[in-house]
Design a protein around this motif. Structure first.
Motif, PDB file in Angstrom:
ATOM      1  N   PHE A 566       0.838  -1.201   0.000  1.00  0.00           N
ATOM      2  CA  PHE A 566       0.000   0.000   0.000  1.00  0.00           C
ATOM      3  C   PHE A 566       0.871   1.248   0.000  1.00  0.00           C
ATOM      4  N   ALA A 567       0.298   2.305  -0.519  1.00  0.00           N
ATOM      5  CA  ALA A 567       0.931   3.626  -0.506  1.00  0.00           C
ATOM      6  C   ALA A 567      -0.178   4.661  -0.494  1.00  0.00           C
ATOM      7  N   SER A 568       0.005   5.694   0.300  1.00  0.00           N
ATOM      8  CA  SER A 568      -0.984   6.775   0.347  1.00  0.00           C
ATOM      9  C   SER A 568      -0.278   8.072   0.668  1.00  0.00           C
ATOM     10  N   ILE A 585      -2.698  -2.907  -3.175  1.00  0.00           N
ATOM     11  CA  ILE A 585      -2.676  -4.048  -4.087  1.00  0.00           C
ATOM     12  C   ILE A 585      -2.640  -5.307  -3.231  1.00  0.00           C
ATOM     13  N   SER A 586      -3.633  -6.164  -3.399  1.00  0.00           N
ATOM     14  CA  SER A 586      -3.718  -7.378  -2.587  1.00  0.00           C
ATOM     15  C   SER A 586      -3.644  -8.611  -3.482  1.00  0.00           C
ATOM     16  N   ASN A 587      -3.024  -9.645  -2.939  1.00  0.00           N
ATOM     17  CA  ASN A 587      -2.905 -10.918  -3.658  1.00  0.00           C
ATOM     18  C   ASN A 587      -3.209 -12.046  -2.677  1.00  0.00           C
ATOM     19  N   SER A 624      -5.589 -18.391  -7.147  1.00  0.00           N
ATOM     20  CA  SER A 624      -5.088 -17.079  -6.739  1.00  0.00           C
ATOM     21  C   SER A 624      -6.037 -15.989  -7.204  1.00  0.00           C
ATOM     22  N   PHE A 625      -6.098 -14.919  -6.419  1.00  0.00           N
ATOM     23  CA  PHE A 625      -6.867 -13.735  -6.789  1.00  0.00           C
ATOM     24  C   PHE A 625      -6.014 -12.506  -6.476  1.00  0.00           C
ATOM     25  N   SER A 626      -6.099 -11.505  -7.333  1.00  0.00           N
ATOM     26  CA  SER A 626      -5.422 -10.230  -7.094  1.00  0.00           C
ATOM     27  C   SER A 626      -6.406  -9.096  -7.307  1.00  0.00           C
ATOM     28  N   ASN A 627      -6.252  -8.035  -6.522  1.00  0.00           N
ATOM     29  CA  ASN A 627      -7.173  -6.903  -6.637  1.00  0.00           C
ATOM     30  C   ASN A 627      -6.434  -5.596  -6.423  1.00  0.00           C
ATOM     31  N   LEU A 628      -6.836  -4.607  -7.206  1.00  0.00           N
ATOM     32  CA  LEU A 628      -6.339  -3.247  -7.076  1.00  0.00           C
ATOM     33  C   LEU A 628      -7.398  -2.446  -6.328  1.00  0.00           C
ATOM     34  N   GLU A 629      -7.010  -1.809  -5.224  1.00  0.00           N
ATOM     35  CA  GLU A 629      -7.974  -1.160  -4.349  1.00  0.00           C
ATOM     36  C   GLU A 629      -7.592   0.310  -4.137  1.00  0.00           C
ATOM     37  N   PRO A 630      -8.055   1.218  -5.005  1.00  0.00           N
ATOM     38  CA  PRO A 630      -7.753   2.645  -4.832  1.00  0.00           C
ATOM     39  C   PRO A 630      -8.587   3.276  -3.718  1.00  0.00           C
ATOM     40  N   ARG A 631      -8.041   4.305  -3.104  1.00  0.00           N
ATOM     41  CA  ARG A 631      -8.723   5.051  -2.036  1.00  0.00           C
ATOM     42  C   ARG A 631      -8.502   6.543  -2.275  1.00  0.00           C
TER      43      ARG A 631
END
Length: 919
Positions: A566-568, A585-587, A624-631
Motif C-alpha cells: 500500500f501507498a498513500s 494491491i492485494s494478492n 489465486s486472486f489479485s485486486n487493485l484497491e484505490p482510495r
C-alpha cells in the motif's frame, strides 16, 4: 483423478520481499547514523552551510537570523560529534550550538547560551527562534515544561495530558477551551477536567477559556509526552458566554468517528457494563440486528465485513455472552476509531469498515488501579511502572459471576443453566531511546454458556502482538508489527437422536511494515506491506450422547496467504483544501492440501453433477486472486465553520462467515475464498457536509453514501452448512447495493450534551441466474437480512453539578426483513403445507428502547489517592418486548400462528461501584 503440481517458491519469494523491505528500512536508519562519522567540509554563508548540514545529517538547526554573520564560513565535520565540529567553526563569531536532542540543535549568542544552559537550558529555550515561533515575549511568566526530551514520540510530537481544576473548590472544570497562539489545534476538557492534545515539540502560549472563569495564559515548553496542570479562578466581571465548537481530532471530520473511553462510559449500558459495540451504535449508519446480537452492521454491510483491530490484533469475535457484553475491558481502552467506507490504504481485507481499538499505555512514572463491581461482572485494571520513565505494563482483567442470578430465577431450566466469561489484557511499553520504542500486547478471552442440559456454546481467543517503532530521522518513521490470533468455538446439542458437538475456528499470523515519510511540511507519503497466513478450521462433528445417530465427520483445514502493498499520501493544497489518495494491491493464494470438485456446470454446482475431483499437495497453489484497491478522499473548508468532504474506496475480502440466520453468532464458521466462493468486492462512495456552528447549538452533519458490491454470499432454501464438503452447492453469489442518508446533530458544551442521529438506508441483493435454477425472488432485488429503513438514536447527558449527572439513550429502528408463510395448501393425507412469501418480503415489528443512567462521579481533590463513584442504570426502562425473530406454529387442523421471540422482555436495573487509586 487429476493431480496438479505446484512449486512452493511463490510463498517463499513473497515472504522474502517483506523481509528485504524491513532490512532496507533498518539499514537506512543505520546508514544515516554512520553518516555522522564522515569527514565533510562546508563553506558558504553560515545560513547556507547550516541548511547543507541539515540535509546531510537529517537534523534540524534553529537560530535567530539576526545572530548569524553575513560573511562566508568554513565548517569541517569529521569523526567528532556534529556539535563539536559546528562549535569549532563558530568560535570567531561568538556563537555556540547546544544539542536539544538527537535531531534538534539550537544556535545562539555564546554568552547567552552558556548562561541559559547552566540554569537549565531546556526551561529557557526561548532563544531558539523557530522552535518557539509564536510565543509572545510580552509577559514575563514562569515557563511550564511538559514531558522529557528523552521521551519524545516517534512522530516528533508530544502528547499533553492535561487537568484543569477550579482554584477554590478543587473540582474539575468541564468544557474549558484549550487553544494556542498562531496554530489551529484546540481541545475541550471533559467531565473530569481532563484533555489530551498532540503537538509538535516546541514552545507555545497556551490559553484557557471557560464560562465564569478568568482567562488564563500559560507559557509551555513541550519536550515530549507529559502532564499539564492548571487552575482557574472565578471571573469577577460579567462576560458574554463563550461557545466553543469543533472536533479536536482536527481535519477530515467525517472520514473517521472517534470515541474516547469517557464517551463509552457515559452511555447507559446493559447491567452496567460499558461496551465498545453498543457505544458505536449511537453513530449514524451503524446498526445491529437486535438485542443480544454479536457484531454490528455498517452502511448496509454484513457483520463479517468489518475489520476489528486491537493494537493490530485481528479480532474474530467482539462479544461475550453471545452479544450482550463487549469482549474488551473498557478501562483498558485509550481510544476507538471507526472508518466507514473510505478506509485508509494501510487497512484492508474487509468491505464495510475498520474499527481500530487502541489500548492505554500504562503510566511509567506512578502506579494506579481502577476497577468496577456490578451485579453480573467485575473488572480491574492496573498501570504498573517497571523502569521509571522508560517502561510500564498495563494489566486489565474482567470476569463474570452470573450463576447466582440464574439460580434465583424460578424456572427449572434457567436454574440449571450456567454463563461464564473472562478476558485479560496485557500491554507492555518500553521506550528504548528517543528513536526506538517497543510494545507488546497479549489478549485472552473465553466464554462458556450452557442452557440446562439441552444446548450450549464455548468459544475463546488467544492472541498477541509485538510492535517496533523506529524514528529513522525527523522525517521518516518505521512501524513494524507481528500479530497472531487463534479463535476456536464449540456448539453443543445434548438432546435427542441428533445430539452433537460441533467444533470450528480460525487462526492467523501476520507481519506488517509501515513507513511514513514527511517529504515536505505539506506532503506526506505513507507506504508499506503486509503478509498474512490464514488457517481456517471449517469444522468437525461428533455425537453428543450415546443415543445420537450423528456420526463422526471432519473437514480438512484450509490454508491461504494474503499479501498486500500500500501507498498513500496526504497533500495540503492550502489551508482550505486537503487531498488524500492511496492505492492498495492485494494478492490471495489458497494453498493445499485441498481437494476441489469439478461439476458439469461450474456456475451452478450440485452434488449429482460432480464429474471429477482435483487433489492438491501441501503447499500447492489451488487458486489465486489479485485486486487493485484505490482510495481517495477530499476535504474543503468553506469559510470558518463549514467542511465539505467526500471519499471513494474499492475493497476486496478473502474470508467470510457463513450463517443462514440474520444474527451472526460467535460459533459461525469462517470460510476462505476458493474456486466457487469468489472474494466479495465493493465500491464505496460518500459525501458529507459539516457545519460547526449550527444555530449556536452544536455541530450538524449531513452525509450520503452509495455502495455497489459483487460476489456477496446468500443461501439456497434450507441450506445445510454444517460440516459440508460441498459447501458451494448451498451458497449463491449475489450482487448487492446499499444507499442512504445520515444526519447527525452533536452538542458538546454546557450542562446538556448529547447526540441525535437519523439514518435512512436501503440494503438490497439480487441474483443473476438466467436459467432461474438458483435464483432468489426471480432475479429481482430483495432486502438483505439486516436492512433497516429508518433508524433514530438519541443520547444525552445532563450535568447537575461536577459530581451528579443523568444520561439517556433512546433507539428506534424499522423492523428487519423476514420470510414468512402467507398461505397453505392441503395434500391428500390431510397435511397442510405452508406457502412462503418471497425472500425477506415481510418485516418483524419495529424496535425501540430507552435506557437511563444516573452517575455519582468521584471527587477530584488531588491529595485524595483513593476515589470512588457509583452508577445506577435501567436498561430497557419501559420493558419493551422487542422481537428478535418471528416464527410460526400450527396445531392439527388450525391456522398458522405467528409467535414473537424476544431476547429481553423486561427492564434490567443495575448498580456498579467503581474505584480508582493513584500514588
Amino acid at each position: 483423478m487429476i493431480k496438479k503440481q505446484y512449486n512452493f517458491r511463490c510463498f517463499i519469494s513473497s515472504l522474502s520481499y517483506i523481509f528485504l523491505f524491513l532490512i532496507f528500512s533498518y539499514q537506512l536508519a543505520f546508514a544515516q547514523d554512520k553518516e555522522t562519522g564522515k569527514s565533510l567540509v562546508f563553506e558558504n554563508s553560515l545560513k547556507e552551510v547550516l541548511r547543507q548540514i541539515e540535509r546531510n545529517y537529517s537534523i534540524r538547526i534553529f537560530y535567530k537570523s539576526e545572530d548569524l554573520p553575513n560573511q562566508s564560513v568554513k565548517i569541517i565535520l569529521s569523526d567528532s560529534s556534529i556539535v563539536d565540529g559546528i562549535n569549532e567553526g563558530l568560535k570567531e563569531f561568538d556563537l555556540k550550538v547546544i544539542e536539544y536532542n538527537a535531531h534538534i540543535l539550537v544556535i545562539g549568542k555564546k554568552n547567552l547560551m552558556e548562561e541559559e544552559a547552566t540554569s537549565d537550558f531546556y526551561e529557557k529555550i526561548a532563544v531558539a527562534g523557530k522552535v518557539l515561533a509564536g510565543m509572545s515575549q510580552t509577559d514575563n511568566q514562569e515557563l511550564i515544561v511538559v514531558g522529557d526530551k528523552n521521551n519524545i514520540s516517534l512522530s516528533g510530537r508530544g502528547l499533553i495530558n492535561g487537568l484543569i481544576l477550579d482554584q477554590n473548590t478543587g473540582e474539575p472544570i468541564i468544557g474549558c477551551l484549550i487553544s494556542f497562539a498562531n496554530i489551529d489545534n484546540k481541545a475541550i476538557s471533559d467531565i473530569e477536567g481532563r484533555f489530551q492534545i498532540r503537538l509538535p515539540i516546541g514552545a507555545y502560549d497556551l490559553y484557557l477559556k471557560s464560562v465564569g472563569y478568568a482567562d488564563v495564559v500559560k507559557k509551555v515548553i513541550l519536550k515530549g509526552d507529559g502532564e499539564f496542570f492548571a487552575e482557574m479562578s472565578d471571573q469577577l466581571t460579567t462576560l458574554d458566554e463563550i461557545v466553543v465548537y469543533g472536533d479536536q481530532e482536527g481535519n477530515m471530520v467525517r472520514r473517521r468517528e472517534v470515541l474516547s473511553q469517557l464517551q463509552m462510559k457515559e452511555l447507559p449500558a446493559f447491567l452496567g457494563e460499558p461496551d465498545i459495540i453498543k457505544s458505536i451504535l449511537v453513530l449514524p449508519g451503524i446498526s445491529s440486528v437486535g438485542d443480544g446480537a454479536a457484531g454490528f452492521n455498517v452502511r448496509g454491510g454484513n457483520s463479517d465485513e468489518n475489520l476489528v483491530l486491537m493494537n493490530d490484533i485481528m479480532l474474530f469475535n467482539t462479544s461475550h455472552a453471545l452479544g450482550f457484553f463487549g469482549a474488551i475491558n473498557s478501562d483498558a481502552i485509550s481510544k476507538v476509531s471507526l472508518y466507514k467506507g473510505d478506509m485508509p490504504a494501510d487497512f484492508g481485507g474487509r468491505l464495510s469498515s475498520v474499527l481500530d481499538i487502541q489500548l492505554k499505555e500504562a503510566n511509567n512514572e506512578k502506579f494506579s488501579i481502577k476497577g468496577g463491581l456490578g451485579p453480573f461482572s467485575g473488572n480491574l485494571t492496573m498501570e504498573i511502572p517497571l523502569i521509571q520513565g522508560k517502561s510500564s505494563i498495563l494489566v486489565g482483567g474482567r470476569s463474570s459471576y452470573s450463576d447466582w442470578l440464574l439460580n434465583r430465577v424460578n424456572v427449572p431450566d434457567v436454574k440449571k443453566s450456567s454463563l461464564f466469561f473472562y478476558d485479560l489484557n496485557l500491554h507492555y511499553a518500553h521506550q528504548v531511546n528517543e528513536k526506538f520504542k517497543l510494545t507488546s500486547t497479549v489478549y485472552l478471552s473465553q466464554d462458556n454458556f450452557g442452557f440446562s442440559d439441552k444446548f450450549g456454546f464455548d468459544y475463546g481467543t488467544k492472541s498477541f502482538a509485538v510492535k517496533l517503532y523506529n524514528l529513522l530521522n525527523d522525517r521518516i518513521t518505521s512501524d513494524f508489527s507481528i500479530s497472531y490470533s487463534d479463535f476456536n468455538s464449540q456448539k453443543f446439542d445434548y438432546q435427542g437422536s441428533l445430539a452433537s458437538i460441533f467444533d470450528s475456528g480460525i487462526e492467523y499470523y501476520k507481519f506488517k511494515e509501515r513507513v511514513v515519510l514527511e517529504l515536505t511540511d505539506n506532503f506526506t507519503l505513507d507506504l508499506g506491506g503486509s503478509f498474512i497466513n490464514y488457517e481456517s478450521k471449517p469444522g468437525s462433528i461428533r455425537p453428543g450422547n450415546e443415543f445420537s445417530v450423528i456420526s463422526n465427520d471432519e473437514l480438512e483445514n484450509k490454508n491461504a496467504i494474503e499479501l498486500a502493498g500500500f501507498a498513500s499520501t496526504v497533500f495540503n493544497i492550502n489551508r482550505q483544501i486537503n487531498l488524500s489518495a492511496g492505492i492498495r494491491i492485494s494478492n490471495y493464494n489458497l494453498l493445499g492440501p485441498d481437494k476441489q470438485f469439478l461439476y458439469n456446470d461450474q456456475s451452478r454446482p450440485s452434488v449429482p453433477t460432480i464429474e471429477d475431483t482435483v487433489f492438491f499437495d501441501n503447499g500447492e497453489n489451488v487458486i489465486s486472486f489479485s485486486n487493485l484497491e484505490p482510495r481517495f478522499s477530499f476535504e474543503w473548508k468553506i469559510g470558518s465553520d463549514i467542511v465539505l468532504s467526500s471519499g471513494y474506496s474499492r475493497a476486496a475480502q478473502y474470508l467470510f462467515q457463513i450463517s443462514n440466520t440474520a444474527n451472526a453468532a460467535p460459533v459461525d464458521v469462517w470460510v476462505l475464498s476458493n474456486r466457487y466462493l469468489l472474494p466479495p468486492k465493493t465500491h464505496n462512495f460518500s459525501i458529507d457536509i459539516t457545519r460547526n456552528k449550527f444555530l449556536n447549538f452544536g455541530i450538524i452533519s449531513l452525509g450520503y453514501f452509495y455502495r455497489i458490491s459483487s460476489n456477496l454470499k446468500d443461501y439456497i432454501d434450507f441450506a445445510d452448512l454444517i460440516v459440508n464438503e460441498h459447501l458451494e452447492t448451498e451458497i449463491i453469489d449475489v450482487q448487492g447495493r446499499a444507499y442512504g442518508m445520515e444526519l447527525n446533530l452533536k452538542r458538546n458544551f454546557g450542562n446538556l450534551t448529547g447526540d441525535a442521529s437519523y439514518t435512512f438506508s436501503r440494503s438490497q441483493r439480487k441474483t443473476d441466474d438466467t436459467l432461474f435454477k438458483n435464483s432468489i425472488n426471480v432475479n429481482n432485488w430483495y432486502f438483505s437480512n439486516y436492512d433497516k429503513t429508518h433508524s433514530v438514536t438519541l443520547s444525552s447527558k445532563y450535568k447537575f453539578n461536577n459530581r451528579h449527572s443523568i444520561s439517556m439513550n433512546f433507539n428506534y429502528s424499522t423492523g428487519r426483513p423476514a420470510t414468512a408463510p402467507i398461505g397453505f395448501f392441503d395434500v391428500e393425507n390431510g397435511t397442510r403445507v405452508p406457502i412462503y412469501s418471497e425472500r425477506n418480503q415481510l418485516r418483524i415489528p419495529d424496535y425501540h428502547r430507552l435506557d437511563i443512567t444516573y452517575s455519582v462521579a468521584q471527587d477530584y481533590w488531588e491529595r485524595k489517592k483513593w476515589k470512588s463513584s457509583w452508577t445506577f442504570g435501567i436498561y430497557n426502562i419501559y420493558g419493551r418486548r422487542n422481537a428478535f425473530s418471528v416464527f410460526f406454529t400450527q396445531s392439527t387442523g388450525s391456522q398458522l400462528q405467528a409467535n414473537k421471540f424476544s431476547v429481553l422482555g423486561s427492564a434490567f436495573p443495575a448498580i456498579t461501584y467503581n474505584i480508582s487509586f493513584s500514588k
